[in-house]
Design an enzyme around this catalytic site. Structure first.
Site, mmCIF file in Angstrom:
data_model
loop_
_atom_site.group_PDB
_atom_site.id
_atom_site.type_symbol
_atom_site.label_atom_id
_atom_site.label_comp_id
_atom_site.label_asym_id
_atom_site.label_seq_id
_atom_site.Cartn_x
_atom_site.Cartn_y
_atom_site.Cartn_z
ATOM 1 N N ASP A 153 25.365 -37.468 2.111
ATOM 2 C CA ASP A 153 25.460 -36.138 2.699
ATOM 3 C C ASP A 153 26.947 -35.774 2.738
ATOM 4 O OD1 ASP A 153 24.748 -33.812 4.184
ATOM 5 O OD2 ASP A 153 25.353 -34.862 6.010
ATOM 6 N N ASP A 201 24.016 -38.278 8.514
ATOM 7 C CA ASP A 201 24.269 -38.358 9.957
ATOM 8 C C ASP A 201 23.495 -37.338 10.777
ATOM 9 O OD1 ASP A 201 26.877 -36.144 10.843
ATOM 10 O OD2 ASP A 201 25.801 -36.139 8.952
#
Length: 643
Positions: A346, A536
């Site tokens: 990400d 996250d």
């Protein structure tokens, strides 16, 4: 002596690592003393026989060696009896009793005692090594103080951490460990977070920031407002994960357990065949000779080295990773991550700081203060890093009441404030609800957050983020290690491409909803093989779940991401991704070294024993020696530097 951790090796019951015994209680010390006494008797008898040529009558030999056998083997015999009583005949305890009793029947008293003594010494080393590995893991993580100082009724009192309620104020003095997660009320303070992150550098926190249980206050008394109960703190959850990790078996461990269920009865029958079948084929068949060879065969076949060194290797790998600020939730994930072919990341909070700042804002049709009021109030209901940037920019303690607040993963927030319908989020949110906005906003490279009031465009915020200090080095090191690196992000493609260019990532995809990330990851798995995904946010939870190895950034990461992931990097550094892969590869290498060593030596000595070229002394030395070498090799993992 404690032997419970071997049960799964011999195939019939699985005892979790927490059950490893050898505690410093009275019975344990008595067992140690008995073993030392047995070893002393054996040594004295051998010195008298070979050193001074003193030979005792057979009844005296039988009495003395029987005493030594009982001292060394009483616990083994008791465990063998207990297992036979429950229908488990084929296990190493029965194997040792049969082999040593057979030696006594042949008059080989010293060899029978030696087998039992050295076997028990090997067991002691194995238990001690496993206990040490578990203590290392526990000492790395279990740093929660049991008591904290809390302010109640105008005075401070020391109470158990588990009794403190939400929003109570606790004080932490310099040098003390923080007992509960909380919001810092003091203007600023520095903390040592090594127990959580593996990093010894002081971590300075400012008023309003989160302080986690397990950190050590370095410089000044601080007050914290508790925002998580003792059982719900980040550290408590990590401890639970560590406990689960030590009982979650890898595929290699499971294979060895299944292998032992077949292996142990097979060697019993082979030993029986070795004793009886030569009667039909050997002209000068001598029962005692072939019975002795079968006893040697039994002793050599004991699978101790495999059974203990393999789980010990995985304990060591989990401990090694923990010491470097990385939590593996099970030995199986050490196996998986070692096979990684491609690392998918990400962007926000993983490669970038995830600490956003509002660079500018524009209001349309309402005042800037009103726009800030609506945006700051609604975003206060979200834990997303961009939401925090806007609430920090708003900065007013008085906020309006939000009704029906709803977080839309990958898009933004929706809710009612002062009877006005407010939406705040990215372009996809506006497209979902058919709200138009100025075209020129699509040309802006930074992240743009749009706001609407009653389905009408009301303004925007331009948000800035920075790359993490070690992001470029982390990507370069992964690529140098032969790994493919891909970026998947919910941010717009223009921003994603800009970040990818800075980092040297060739494949980078933006404008992705959570379901798009899942789809892309599945395609990458088909194309490249084993995939590790690093994320996250709450929108990363689905893709973390389907990745072969899901890695969460534990510092800024959301609870959903941390709970879903297989591996947690506690200090948010991208460079720890390669460190975690190295930990997996080192562990796998040591485990397979032990398997090759144990099986290779056993097969060789089994052949010698069957051919009459090895006696019981050589058999027990080969068995215990291989077990100790394998254990030392497994313990070595805990001392390896991951760089």
């Amino acid at each position: 002596m404690a032997h419970s951790h071997h049960s799964d090796c011999c195939g019939h019951e699985t005892v979790p690592p927490q059950a490893v015994v050898f505690k410093a209680d009275e019975s344990s010390w008595r067992a140690h003393l008995n073993l030392i006494s047995a070893f002393a008797i054996l040594l004295i008898m051998l010195v008298l026989l070979y050193g001074f040529n003193i030979q005792f009558p057979n009844p005296i030999n039988l009495t003395v060696y029987s005493l030594a056998w009982l001292l060394a083997g009483w616990q083994v015999a008791k465990m063998a009896f207990r297992k036979v009583k429950h229908g488990d005949v084929f296990n190493e305890f029965v194997l040792m009793v049969v082999a040593t009793t057979g030696a006594f029947l042949l008059g080989e008293y010293s060899e029978g005692v030696a087998v039992m003594v050295f076997y028990s010494i090997g067991e002691w080393f194995q238990d001690a090594a496993v206990s040490r590995a578990k203590r290392n893991i526990k000492s790395l993580m279990d740093v929660r103080p049991d008591h904290v100082t809390v302010f109640r009724d105008g005075s401070s009192e020391t109470v158990p951490s588990s009794t403190v309620k939400l929003n109570e104020i606790i004080q932490v003095k310099p040098g003390e460990k923080v007992g509960l997660d909380g919001e810092l009320l003091t203007e600023s303070a520095s903390f040592n977070s090594a127990a959580l992150t593996g990093e010894s550098q002081p971590d300075t926190k400012l008023k309003g920031q989160q302080v986690l249980a397990g950190m050590i206050n370095l410089n000044t008394p601080v007050d914290l407002k508790v925002n998580a109960l003792f059982k719900d703190s980040r550290l408590s959850r990590i401890l639970e994960m560590v406990q689960d990790a030590t009982s979650r078996k890898s595929r290699t461990q499971l294979f060895i357990s299944r292998f032992a269920k077949v292996y142990t009865p097979v060697v019993f029958f082979l030993a029986f065949a070795l004793c009886t079948l030569p009667y039909f084929f050997v002209a000068d068949y001598n029962f005692n000779t072939w019975f002795y060879r079968s006893l040697v065969f039994l002793v050599i076949s004991c699978p101790c080295a495999l059974v203990v060194s393999i789980p010990l290797g995985y304990f060591g790998g989990i401990g090694l990773a923990s010491r470097n600020g990385i939590l593996f939730k099970g030995g199986n994930f050490l196996d998986v991550i070692a096979k990684t072919d491609v690392v998918v990341m990400d962007k926000t909070g993983t490669l970038t700081q995830g600490v956003f700042k509002v660079l500018s804002m524009e209001a349309d049709g309402l005042s800037r203060d009103t726009l800030l009021y609506f945006a700051g109030t609604l975003e206060s209901q979200s834990g997303h890093p961009i939401a925090r940037a806007i609430t920090d920019y708003y900065g007013k303690p008085e906020k309006g009441k939000v009704l029906n607040a709803e977080e839309l993963p990958g898009m933004g927030m929706r809710g009612r404030i002062d009877d006005q319908l407010v939406l705040i989020g990215n372009y996809r949110l506006f497209e979902k609800y058919g709200i138009s906005y100025p075209d020129h906003l699509n040309q802006i490279a930074e992240t743009v957050i749009l706001v609407s009031v009653n389905n009408r465009y009301a303004g925007n915020f331009r948000i800035g983020d920075e790359l993490k200090a070690d992001a470029k080095r982390a990507v370069n090191d992964l690529m140098k290690s032969g790994l493919k690196v891909v970026m998947l992000s919910g941010d717009k493609q223009k921003v994603v491409s800009s970040v990818a260019l800075k980092l040297g990532i060739e494949e980078a995809y933006g404008d992705l909803m959570p379901e798009d990330k899942v789809k892309n990851l599945q395609q990458l798995k088909e194309k490249y093989g084993v995939v590790a995904f690093v994320g996250d946010g709450i929108n990363d939870a689905p893709v973390l779940a389907i990745a072969d190895a899901g890695i969460a950034m534990g510092g800024l990461g959301t609870d959903a991401a941390i709970e879903t992931a297989d591996v947690v990097i506690q200090n948010d550094q991208p460079s720890k991704i390669l460190t975690s892969i190295r930990a997996g590869k080192i562990t796998r290498s040591v485990v397979w070294q032990n398997i090759a060593l144990a099986m290779g030596v056993k097969i060789l000595v089994l052949i010698w024993g069957a051919g009459g070229m090895a006696n019981l002394w050589e058999a027990v030395i080969a068995d215990v020696g291989v077990a100790l070498l394998a254990i030392l090799n497994a313990v070595r993992i805990q001392r390896v530097s991951l760089g």
